[in-house]
Design a protein around this motif. Structure first.
Motif, PDB file in Angstrom:
ATOM      1  N   HIS A 107      -2.332   2.066  -9.379  1.00  0.00           N
ATOM      2  CA  HIS A 107      -3.113   0.957  -8.821  1.00  0.00           C
ATOM      3  C   HIS A 107      -2.246  -0.302  -8.830  1.00  0.00           C
ATOM      4  O   HIS A 107      -2.293  -1.118  -9.749  1.00  0.00           O
ATOM      5  N   SER A 153      -7.897   1.365   5.899  1.00  0.00           N
ATOM      6  CA  SER A 153      -7.890   2.523   4.997  1.00  0.00           C
ATOM      7  C   SER A 153      -8.115   2.090   3.541  1.00  0.00           C
ATOM      8  O   SER A 153      -8.778   2.791   2.771  1.00  0.00           O
ATOM      9  N   LEU A 200       1.645   6.364  -6.940  1.00  0.00           N
ATOM     10  CA  LEU A 200       0.316   6.815  -7.386  1.00  0.00           C
ATOM     11  C   LEU A 200      -0.208   5.971  -8.552  1.00  0.00           C
ATOM     12  O   LEU A 200      -0.680   6.484  -9.567  1.00  0.00           O
ATOM     13  N   GLN A 250       0.840  -1.204   0.000  1.00  0.00           N
ATOM     14  CA  GLN A 250       0.000   0.000   0.000  1.00  0.00           C
ATOM     15  C   GLN A 250       0.876   1.257   0.000  1.00  0.00           C
ATOM     16  O   GLN A 250       0.557   2.255  -0.652  1.00  0.00           O
ATOM     17  N   GLU A 252      -6.615  10.721  -6.681  1.00  0.00           N
ATOM     18  CA  GLU A 252      -6.419  11.233  -5.325  1.00  0.00           C
ATOM     19  C   GLU A 252      -7.674  11.082  -4.486  1.00  0.00           C
ATOM     20  O   GLU A 252      -7.620  10.902  -3.288  1.00  0.00           O
ATOM     21  N   LEU A 301      -3.394   6.301 -10.008  1.00  0.00           N
ATOM     22  CA  LEU A 301      -4.222   6.342  -8.811  1.00  0.00           C
ATOM     23  C   LEU A 301      -4.863   7.711  -8.682  1.00  0.00           C
ATOM     24  O   LEU A 301      -4.187   8.737  -8.749  1.00  0.00           O
ATOM     25  N   LEU A 307       0.877   4.265  -2.851  1.00  0.00           N
ATOM     26  CA  LEU A 307       0.731   5.704  -2.587  1.00  0.00           C
ATOM     27  C   LEU A 307       1.951   6.482  -3.050  1.00  0.00           C
ATOM     28  O   LEU A 307       1.853   7.655  -3.422  1.00  0.00           O
ATOM     29  N   GLU A 308       3.097   5.829  -3.015  1.00  0.00           N
ATOM     30  CA  GLU A 308       4.328   6.509  -3.450  1.00  0.00           C
ATOM     31  C   GLU A 308       4.339   6.707  -4.958  1.00  0.00           C
ATOM     32  O   GLU A 308       4.699   7.791  -5.452  1.00  0.00           O
ATOM     33  N   LYS A 313     -11.416   3.151   1.014  1.00  0.00           N
ATOM     34  CA  LYS A 313     -11.191   4.015  -0.142  1.00  0.00           C
ATOM     35  C   LYS A 313     -11.135   3.291  -1.471  1.00  0.00           C
ATOM     36  O   LYS A 313     -11.333   3.905  -2.511  1.00  0.00           O
ATOM     37  N   ARG A 314     -10.829   1.996  -1.463  1.00  0.00           N
ATOM     38  CA  ARG A 314     -10.594   1.284  -2.716  1.00  0.00           C
ATOM     39  C   ARG A 314     -11.580   0.143  -2.914  1.00  0.00           C
ATOM     40  O   ARG A 314     -12.172  -0.359  -1.971  1.00  0.00           O
TER      41      ARG A 314
END
Length: 409
Positions: A325, A348, A323, A316, A384, A382, A320-321, A352-353
């Motif tokens: 999927h 989380s 960006l 995960q 935001e 990804l 996020l790093e 969100k996903r």
């Protein structure tokens, strides 16, 4: 009293005028009074206050030739009420408003004087019959006059016949035909929808497979392959070691190209690809960063396995790093949504996903694999903003497929 008319009697003339038959027949009694009078030729029923003739009251009068129904209160005559042998009929001083000429087909003589005709378009057939019939009338036709409505009161029928117009064509049959057509269409539609629902419920897996074969043959062209990149693996499959046999049968044999040449992906998983003797956390990091995607198979064992949760957090963090999927989650077994929310590492992502759930019905497996493969192949950025979970992807409490009972084929 209490005895019926004897069979084979020779009675030919019967006079029952003024016998108050109306209240008797209203009580549904003596309706067979004429059943055994097959030889009767003449019958007088005048002055009985008859308002209607019971159905089939004259069925036994097979020889009757003259019938007197004058001075009653008849307003309507059934088409088949009179025997075919009848030739002379007296209907004067009744309340017939619109006689049906079909009642008089066998007659030679008819008396209709002093009836209260209602003059409108419904009288057209009767007036046509008066004009063309050879029946002898008991009184001149000029004496027949309109009683109703008030606008034509006392107008002779012969004069009214010159101004009357036939009724507009009755649309009742068209309406009936339309109703029948609508009923038939509705019945077929309901049957088709019901049948389609049953067929879909029982055969949707076969339907989807057939659909994909047709699409791949005529529309999609050559089979898709993973994007060329510098990654060593297409997907790191992360799961609890206790679920290995299930994951191997249900996922690896469908995805990894070392299990089948038809499979598209080079997969990485602990039992085969982790370097022995190396730090376990380093193996996990290398597997995640050496793979295009990370596929986490979340079961009850996964939620209690510290290494699995650590791998999920690392994947995960990479997502996020970069960006992209990069993390795919598949929930298997009886894992309720609240159990996922209790796990800090997964909460989380669940909020969100979107994530996959293992289908309960084997018919949905083909669709599931198609969606999973498409997600692995997809290289999407990804967003935001949070992605709202769809109900279809949320496992319901106490539902799912136990790992030990999944077919391994």
């Amino acid at each position: 009293q209490g005895q019926g008319m004897p069979d084979n009697n020779s009675l030919k003339f019967l006079d029952l005028h003024g016998s108050s038959l109306q209240p008797i027949w209203e009580q549904q009694t003596c309706l067979d009074i004429f059943d055994r009078l097959s030889n009767l030729l003449y019958l007088n029923l005048s002055l009985n206050s008859l308002m209607a003739l019971p159905q089939g009251i004259f069925r036994g009068l097979s020889s009757i030739s003259e019938l007197d129904l004058s001075s009653n209160a008849l307003t309507y005559l059934q088409t088949d009420v009179f025997p075919p042998s009848l030739e002379t009929l007296h209907l004067s001083n009744n309340f017939l408003v619109s006689p049906d000429p079909n009642c008089f087909r066998s007659l030679r003589y008819l008396s209709l004087s002093a009836n209260r005709f209602y003059c409108d378009c419904t009288l057209w057939d009767f007036l046509e019959w008066l004009n063309s019939s050879n029946v002898i009338l008991g009184s001149p036709v000029q004496e027949y006059k309109c009683e109703f409505p008030a606008a034509v009161h006392n107008l002779p029928l012969v004069e009214y016949a010159m101004i009357i117009e036939p009724c507009e064509e009755d649309d009742e049959q068209d309406v009936q035909d339309l109703r029948f057509a609508l009923f038939t269409f509705s019945a077929i539609l309901i049957l088709s929808v019901t049948l389609s629902g049953v067929i879909y419920a029982r055969l949707r897996g076969h339907i989807f497979i057939t659909y994909k074969k047709l699409v791949s043959r005529f529309l999609e062209g050559p089979k898709m392959s993973p994007n060329e990149n510098n990654q060593k693996y297409d997907a790191f499959v992360c799961f609890s070691i206790g679920d290995y046999r299930w994951v191997e049968a249900a996922l690896l044999k469908k995805l990894d190209n070392q299990f089948s040449e038809e499979n598209l992906f080079r997969c990485c998983f602990e039992a085969r690809d982790f370097l022995p003797g190396e730090d376990h956390l380093s193996n996990i990091r290398d597997a995640i960063w050496s793979s295009r995607k990370t596929l986490c198979v979340v079961s009850k064992r996964f939620l209690t396995d510290g290494w699995c949760l650590e791998a999920f957090s690392l994947a995960q963090g990479r997502m996020l790093e970069e960006l992209k999927h990069l993390l795919i989650m598949v929930v298997v077994g009886k894992v309720a949504h609240y159990q996922l929310m209790k796990c800090d590492a997964i909460r989380s992502f669940v909020q969100k996903r979107r994530y996959f759930t293992w289908p309960e019905d084997p018919q949905d497996l083909a669709w599931f694999y198609e969606q999973l493969i498409s997600q692995i192949l997809k290289d999407a950025r990804l967003k935001e903003e949070a992605v709202v979970l769809e109900p279809d992807h949320r496992p319901e409490p106490d539902k799912g497929i136990a790992l030990e009972i999944v077919n391994a084929t």
